[in-house]
Design an enzyme around this catalytic site. Sequence first.
Site, PDB file in Angstrom:
ATOM      1  N   LYS A  14       0.850  -1.313  -0.142  1.00 39.97           N
ATOM      2  CA  LYS A  14      -0.066   0.064   0.027  1.00 39.97           C
ATOM      3  C   LYS A  14       0.828   1.281   0.035  1.00 39.97           C
ATOM      4  O   LYS A  14       0.707   2.170  -0.695  1.00 39.97           O
ATOM      5  CB  LYS A  14      -0.756   0.146   1.291  1.00 39.97           C
ATOM      6  CG  LYS A  14      -2.096  -1.270   1.340  1.00 39.97           C
ATOM      7  CD  LYS A  14      -2.854  -0.756   2.274  1.00 39.97           C
ATOM      8  CE  LYS A  14      -2.095  -0.860   3.666  1.00 39.97           C
ATOM      9  NZ  LYS A  14      -1.892  -2.438   4.397  1.00 39.97           N
ATOM     10  N   ARG A  88      -9.758   0.934   9.108  1.00 35.98           N
ATOM     11  CA  ARG A  88      -9.194  -0.396   9.283  1.00 35.98           C
ATOM     12  C   ARG A  88     -10.341  -1.079  10.211  1.00 35.98           C
ATOM     13  O   ARG A  88      -9.959  -2.223  10.337  1.00 35.98           O
ATOM     14  CB  ARG A  88      -8.082  -0.150  10.247  1.00 35.98           C
ATOM     15  CG  ARG A  88      -6.705  -0.735   9.381  1.00 35.98           C
ATOM     16  CD  ARG A  88      -5.499  -0.511  10.520  1.00 35.98           C
ATOM     17  NE  ARG A  88      -4.371  -1.437  10.111  1.00 35.98           N
ATOM     18  CZ  ARG A  88      -3.459  -0.944   9.466  1.00 35.98           C
ATOM     19  NH1 ARG A  88      -3.347   0.500   8.954  1.00 35.98           N
ATOM     20  NH2 ARG A  88      -2.230  -1.368   9.498  1.00 35.98           N
ATOM     21  N   ARG A 127      12.000  -6.099   5.180  1.00 36.57           N
ATOM     22  CA  ARG A 127      11.665  -4.537   5.577  1.00 36.57           C
ATOM     23  C   ARG A 127      12.191  -4.288   6.802  1.00 36.57           C
ATOM     24  O   ARG A 127      12.851  -3.263   7.061  1.00 36.57           O
ATOM     25  CB  ARG A 127      10.011  -3.974   5.598  1.00 36.57           C
ATOM     26  CG  ARG A 127       9.992  -2.464   5.793  1.00 36.57           C
ATOM     27  CD  ARG A 127       8.559  -2.431   5.592  1.00 36.57           C
ATOM     28  NE  ARG A 127       7.630  -2.590   6.567  1.00 36.57           N
ATOM     29  CZ  ARG A 127       6.452  -2.258   6.648  1.00 36.57           C
ATOM     30  NH1 ARG A 127       5.669  -1.932   5.461  1.00 36.57           N
ATOM     31  NH2 ARG A 127       5.639  -2.699   7.587  1.00 36.57           N
ATOM     32  N   ARG A 133      11.756  -1.460  11.562  1.00 38.37           N
ATOM     33  CA  ARG A 133      10.594  -1.103  12.320  1.00 38.37           C
ATOM     34  C   ARG A 133      10.144  -2.217  13.361  1.00 38.37           C
ATOM     35  O   ARG A 133      10.091  -3.354  13.057  1.00 38.37           O
ATOM     36  CB  ARG A 133       9.185  -0.954  11.147  1.00 38.37           C
ATOM     37  CG  ARG A 133       8.651   0.488  11.168  1.00 38.37           C
ATOM     38  CD  ARG A 133       7.621   0.292   9.754  1.00 38.37           C
ATOM     39  NE  ARG A 133       6.386  -0.380  10.449  1.00 38.37           N
ATOM     40  CZ  ARG A 133       5.333  -0.247   9.506  1.00 38.37           C
ATOM     41  NH1 ARG A 133       5.308   0.289   8.384  1.00 38.37           N
ATOM     42  NH2 ARG A 133       4.293  -0.704  10.008  1.00 38.37           N
ATOM     43  N   ARG A 144      -0.431  -8.796  13.484  1.00 38.05           N
ATOM     44  CA  ARG A 144      -1.118  -7.959  12.747  1.00 38.05           C
ATOM     45  C   ARG A 144      -1.912  -8.461  11.594  1.00 38.05           C
ATOM     46  O   ARG A 144      -2.822  -8.124  11.242  1.00 38.05           O
ATOM     47  CB  ARG A 144       0.418  -7.015  11.956  1.00 38.05           C
ATOM     48  CG  ARG A 144       0.727  -5.932  13.093  1.00 38.05           C
ATOM     49  CD  ARG A 144       1.871  -5.561  12.596  1.00 38.05           C
ATOM     50  NE  ARG A 144       2.002  -4.792  11.425  1.00 38.05           N
ATOM     51  CZ  ARG A 144       3.315  -4.976  10.609  1.00 38.05           C
ATOM     52  NH1 ARG A 144       4.173  -5.344  11.290  1.00 38.05           N
ATOM     53  NH2 ARG A 144       3.281  -4.028   9.623  1.00 38.05           N
TER      54      ARG A 144
END
Length: 192
Positions: A14, A88, A127, A133, A144
């Site tokens: 996204k 969400r 990532r 992160r 998640r």
Amino acid sequence: MLNILLFGPPGSGKGTQSKLLIQHYGLKHLSTGDILRKEIAEQTPLGRIAQHYIDKGELVPDEVVISIIEEMFAEKNLKGFVFDGFPRTVAQAKALDSMLIGIKKTICIMIVLQVSEDELIKRLLNRAKIEGRKDDELSIIENRIKVYQNQTAPVLDYYKAQGKVFIVNGMQPEEAVFKEICYNIDNFSQCK
Ligand code: ADP
């Protein structure tokens, strides 16, 4: 106003596609994840609340996120938004719809990026190595994805009922995904 909802699980691309879309259509990027991370980095009161949830891979409470979005709506003369990571929950979707009705606008199209769970986990772990992160850690990634399936996926049915949902294969190379998204926007947007 061209208001695009970009939807999909964590790691579906996204963020990447949002950047391409805002350039191509001259829109404003509205990523609740980015906004919340900025609040955390600046250690604001809102950031402190958000951090508690984000670190566990849980959703930040609806009222917190909705208040952020309301602020963004104050901006004038916009061509439109790319909503990334919002709504969400169905409660957020309903709040967004009533905010848009308030300014006589609507969501023009919802694009869903479809990616297999194995690929999502692979991308997010990768990532983690690049961006570091904290929520890109395996047990939190898994949570998640679970939260996405339980709390976020129902948002799809909400917009399906409005005939706005178009699914794009997010496993293709970035440029091919982008082309497919643009094709859907140019041909099926409910805003003319
Ligand atoms: P990703 O799509 O990879 O999970 P985001 O940057 O969109 O990344 O979101 C990171 C985290 O921020 C989420 O796991 C959640 O805790 C919080 N968050 C972002 N947007 C929302 C939202 N609309 N409602 C509730 N929590 C959110």
